[in-house]
Write an enzyme that holds these catalytic residues in place. Structure first.
Site, mmCIF file in Angstrom:
data_model
loop_
_atom_site.group_PDB
_atom_site.id
_atom_site.type_symbol
_atom_site.label_atom_id
_atom_site.label_comp_id
_atom_site.label_asym_id
_atom_site.label_seq_id
_atom_site.Cartn_x
_atom_site.Cartn_y
_atom_site.Cartn_z
ATOM 1 N N CYS A 1 31.143 0.141 -18.678
ATOM 2 C CA CYS A 1 31.457 0.159 -17.458
ATOM 3 C C CYS A 1 32.660 0.895 -17.194
ATOM 4 O O CYS A 1 32.982 1.220 -15.943
ATOM 5 C CB CYS A 1 30.515 -0.754 -16.600
ATOM 6 S SG CYS A 1 30.517 -2.500 -17.014
ATOM 7 N N LYS B 1 14.346 -8.369 -17.298
ATOM 8 C CA LYS B 1 13.446 -7.112 -17.574
ATOM 9 C C LYS B 1 14.309 -6.350 -18.312
ATOM 10 O O LYS B 1 15.566 -5.573 -17.417
ATOM 11 C CB LYS B 1 13.024 -6.304 -16.207
ATOM 12 C CG LYS B 1 11.544 -4.834 -16.546
ATOM 13 C CD LYS B 1 12.387 -4.171 -17.899
ATOM 14 C CE LYS B 1 13.115 -3.292 -16.854
ATOM 15 N NZ LYS B 1 13.612 -1.996 -18.352
ATOM 16 N N GLU C 1 26.223 -4.768 -10.852
ATOM 17 C CA GLU C 1 26.540 -4.619 -11.122
ATOM 18 C C GLU C 1 26.629 -2.668 -12.227
ATOM 19 O O GLU C 1 25.759 -2.484 -12.167
ATOM 20 C CB GLU C 1 27.415 -5.403 -12.893
ATOM 21 C CG GLU C 1 27.749 -6.836 -12.015
ATOM 22 C CD GLU C 1 28.430 -7.284 -13.064
ATOM 23 O OE1 GLU C 1 27.927 -7.158 -14.421
ATOM 24 O OE2 GLU C 1 28.619 -8.549 -12.444
ATOM 25 N N GLU D 1 30.626 9.297 -13.685
ATOM 26 C CA GLU D 1 30.447 9.114 -15.132
ATOM 27 C C GLU D 1 29.538 9.503 -16.156
ATOM 28 O O GLU D 1 28.600 9.635 -16.035
ATOM 29 C CB GLU D 1 29.615 7.553 -14.108
ATOM 30 C CG GLU D 1 29.140 6.008 -15.231
ATOM 31 C CD GLU D 1 29.238 4.912 -15.080
ATOM 32 O OE1 GLU D 1 27.980 4.833 -14.816
ATOM 33 O OE2 GLU D 1 29.526 4.305 -15.684
HETATM 34 P P1 NAD Z 1 19.692 2.287 -15.360
HETATM 35 O O1 NAD Z 1 20.291 2.186 -13.420
HETATM 36 O O2 NAD Z 1 18.917 3.398 -15.869
HETATM 37 O O3 NAD Z 1 19.321 1.250 -16.192
HETATM 38 C C1 NAD Z 1 19.199 -0.264 -16.139
HETATM 39 C C2 NAD Z 1 17.898 -0.784 -16.091
HETATM 40 O O4 NAD Z 1 16.867 -1.055 -14.611
HETATM 41 C C3 NAD Z 1 17.372 -0.515 -16.535
HETATM 42 O O5 NAD Z 1 16.320 -2.140 -17.304
HETATM 43 C C4 NAD Z 1 15.807 0.210 -16.463
HETATM 44 O O6 NAD Z 1 14.779 0.097 -17.025
HETATM 45 C C5 NAD Z 1 15.940 -0.792 -15.162
HETATM 46 N N1 NAD Z 1 15.094 0.657 -14.110
HETATM 47 C C6 NAD Z 1 15.006 1.216 -13.546
HETATM 48 N N2 NAD Z 1 14.982 2.157 -12.483
HETATM 49 C C7 NAD Z 1 15.056 0.952 -11.840
HETATM 50 C C8 NAD Z 1 13.685 0.360 -10.757
HETATM 51 N N3 NAD Z 1 13.106 1.949 -9.687
HETATM 52 N N4 NAD Z 1 13.291 -0.463 -10.504
HETATM 53 C C9 NAD Z 1 13.867 -1.687 -11.502
HETATM 54 N N5 NAD Z 1 14.051 -1.410 -12.475
HETATM 55 C C10 NAD Z 1 15.178 -0.517 -13.282
HETATM 56 O O7 NAD Z 1 20.859 1.988 -16.212
HETATM 57 P P2 NAD Z 1 21.310 2.294 -17.993
HETATM 58 O O8 NAD Z 1 21.409 4.001 -18.054
HETATM 59 O O9 NAD Z 1 20.538 1.909 -18.620
HETATM 60 O O10 NAD Z 1 22.579 2.031 -18.282
HETATM 61 C C11 NAD Z 1 23.536 2.441 -17.547
HETATM 62 C C12 NAD Z 1 24.833 2.233 -16.193
HETATM 63 O O11 NAD Z 1 24.510 0.595 -16.632
HETATM 64 C C13 NAD Z 1 26.306 2.668 -16.260
HETATM 65 O O12 NAD Z 1 26.395 3.302 -14.782
HETATM 66 C C14 NAD Z 1 27.131 1.819 -16.549
HETATM 67 O O13 NAD Z 1 27.740 2.142 -15.076
HETATM 68 C C15 NAD Z 1 26.103 0.304 -15.871
HETATM 69 N N6 NAD Z 1 27.154 -1.031 -15.939
HETATM 70 C C16 NAD Z 1 27.550 -1.429 -15.310
HETATM 71 C C17 NAD Z 1 28.574 -2.911 -15.629
HETATM 72 C C18 NAD Z 1 29.065 -3.136 -14.691
HETATM 73 O O14 NAD Z 1 29.007 -4.787 -14.731
HETATM 74 N N7 NAD Z 1 29.375 -2.529 -13.512
HETATM 75 C C19 NAD Z 1 27.862 -3.398 -16.869
HETATM 76 C C20 NAD Z 1 27.820 -2.592 -17.641
HETATM 77 C C21 NAD Z 1 26.491 -1.028 -17.946
#
Ligand code: NAD
Length: 503
Positions: A300, A191, A266, A397
């Site tokens: 990230c 997804k 992550e 962040e």
């Molecule tokens: P997000 O958490 O808003 O969304 C990520 C994914 O989760 C999307 O596909 C979204 O549709 C899904 N999602 C949202 N709510 C959900 C739920 N209730 N149940 C299941 N899935 C759900 O994150 P974003 O804004 O897309 O990405 C940015 C974030 O990702 C930042 O916080 C960044 O630090 C983090 N990130 C971390 C790493 C790492 O390796 N630690 C790497 C890349 C990004």
């Protein structure tokens, strides 16, 4: 014709099929619309215009995809590791062959500059190669002997898994999860993020064209609260590999609790780059600015907090501001562009809100701090100085090209500031004093630390965070531990006493 015009024309040729047909789901080897027939638009942050309509998957589509993954698991999990390896290497080759298409599509969908994205597709291929090579030995274990018994451990694929990815470098990030899962013998329901759906569809098409059997990798687009949620709650899904925000991670943990889902998270970061006055300052300036202003700061592991020793604070931050002011902002397909538009107006609004917060809290905006134009989500590389450790811009962040610089007196204060946030993903340390580097890295709350070094990912090493930055590690063999169950079988080596009961 300029290189930019040429690149735009090439990107349009790749985008045409999505504009015509939309971005469909991909289940059991077939491109399919959502069962409800619903769609949503994905826009380009370059000009805020729609790129394509996207299937809006829900619980029904997840059911279908999980059924396909369960069916495919029966064969894929039993396919010898050597055969899985051969197929996954073909996938890597096919990604390399279509790297330009992936890069140009992703730039238009996410706003990331081509100079970085062209490498991201190749890194995706490298992920496939690296994990493919481990497929033949993934199930091997240990023989653990006692005088009377011999224990033999082995690993087996856990089952169909769900992979949920964010919108930053989405292609590369998704391969980091999908490649080891497939190498381990799992099947996948992916997804992707609703802001960046396009290259996930390319990945599954490329993989199947290269020989990945149907149903081994399935794709359901849609929103987190419906498709994402349904995936995390599905009893047929044995584990969830998730990359995204920390608060989404905790929601997923709650959603998966009923079905006792194994999770790999992550999550977010607020990573410090700590610069002592004995460091090689020129290299430290280059490393600090690269890690916050490349990839639009939407990364990230970005070094979003700059902790500088008091004695060099003014000189160092002046140099950082000069770099920030020189960076070229522009169309992501212009080869000169370093900072492209942020992913989406919703995210841009969040980033811009921190400019207000910084002003209110009394930080100085030493560079940037504003949009460049209203046509797309273009925001200037920004530096906040005179910040203190408790300000929102020093704690939260922001996930944009925004750096917060905080002075410190000595090691003790540097550590207190560095560790004084909820996150613990990465830390960067610049000092010429080896003893100090050892003391600091022993005490820093971070899953990954780089000393006097650029952040170069070496796939053998563990990747992941502590505190609110994550659970579990990727890379090396750690990925296989997540996607596989370790089992132990005990054999007798010699006659041994078995207690007799009831006699
Ligand atoms: P997000 O958490 O808003 O969304 C990520 C994914 O989760 C999307 O596909 C979204 O549709 C899904 N999602 C949202 N709510 C959900 C739920 N209730 N149940 C299941 N899935 C759900 O994150 P974003 O804004 O897309 O990405 C940015 C974030 O990702 C930042 O916080 C960044 O630090 C983090 N990130 C971390 C790493 C790492 O390796 N630690 C790497 C890349 C990004």
């Amino acid at each position: 014709m300029s290189v930019l015009t040429e690149n735009i024309a090439r990107a349009e040729s790749y985008l045409a099929k999505f504009r015509e047909r939309g971005v469909l789901n991909h289940i059991g080897g077939a491109s399919v619309p959502a069962l409800s027939g619903e769609t949503f638009e994905t826009i380009s942050p370059v000009d805020l215009k729609p790129l394509a309509s996207v299937a809006k998957g829900g619980a029904d589509d997840i059911d279908r995809a999980v059924a396909a993954a369960e069916e495919a698991f029966k064969t894929w999990s039993k396919t010898p590791g050597k055969e899985r390896r051969a197929i996954l290497i073909k996938v890597a080759e096919a990604i390399e062959a279509r790297a330009e298409e992936i890069a140009l599509t992703e730039c238009m969908d996410t706003g990331q500059a081509l100079r970085f994205m062209s490498k991201a597709a190749l890194r995706g291929a490298a992920n496939f190669r690296f994990f493919a090579d481990q497929a033949p030995t993934a199930e091997d274990g240990q023989a653990l002997r006692t005088p009377t018994q011999m224990n033999v451990t082995s690993r087996r694929p856990i089952g169909p898994v769900g992979v949920i990815t964010p919108w930053n470098t989405p292609f590369m990030l998704s391969t980091w999860k999908i490649a080891p899962a497939l190498a381990a013998g799992c099947t996948v329901v992916h997804k992707p993020a609703e802001f960046s759906p396009m290259t996930a569809k390319l990945l599954v098409e490329i993989a199947e064209a290269a020989g990945l059997p149907k149903g081994v990798l399935n794709l359901v687009n849609g929103f987190g609260e419906d498709a994402g949620r349904a995936l995390t709650e599905h009893p047929g899904i044995k584990a969830i590999a998730f990359v995204g925000e920390s608060r989404t991670g905790s929601m997923i943990m709650a959603q998966g609790a009923k079905t006792l889902k194994r999770v790999h998270f992550e999550l977010g970061g607020k990573n410090p780059v700590i610069v002592f006055d004995d460091a090689d300052l020129e290299r430290a300036v280059d490393a600090a600015t690269f890690m916050i202003y490349s990839l639009n700061g939407e990364r990230c592991t970005s070094s979003s907090r700059l902790l500088v020793q008091e004695s060099i604070y003014d000189a160092f931050t002046t140099k950082v501001a000069e770099v920030a002011n020189r960076i070229k902002i522009g169309h992501p397909l212009d080869p000169e562009t370093v900072v492209g538009p942020l992913i989406h107006p919703v995210h841009e609004k969040k980033v811009l809100s921190y400019f207000e917060k910084a002003r209110e809290e009394g930080a100085t905006i030493a560079a940037g701090g504003e949009k460049t134009s209203d046509d797309g989500c273009f925001v200037k590389p920004t530096l906040f100085t005179n910040a203190t450790k408790d300000m929102a811009v020093a704690q939260e962040e922001i996930f944009g090209p925004v750096l917060t610089a905080i002075p410190f007196k000595d090691e003790e204060e540097a550590l207190a500031i560095a560790n004084g946030v909820e996150y613990g993903l990465a830390a960067y340390l610049w000092t010429a004093d080896l003893d100090r580097a050892i003391r600091m890295t022993d005490a820093l709350d971070a899953g990954m630390m780089w000393v006097n070094s650029e952040n170069v990912r070496h796939l053998e090493t563990p990747f992941g965070g502590v505190k609110a930055s994550g659970i579990g590690r990727d890379g090396g063999d750690w990925s296989f531990d997540f996607y596989m169950e370790t089992v132990n079988v005990c054999f007798p080596r010699a006659e041994h006493t078995i207690p007799k009961l009831g006699g």
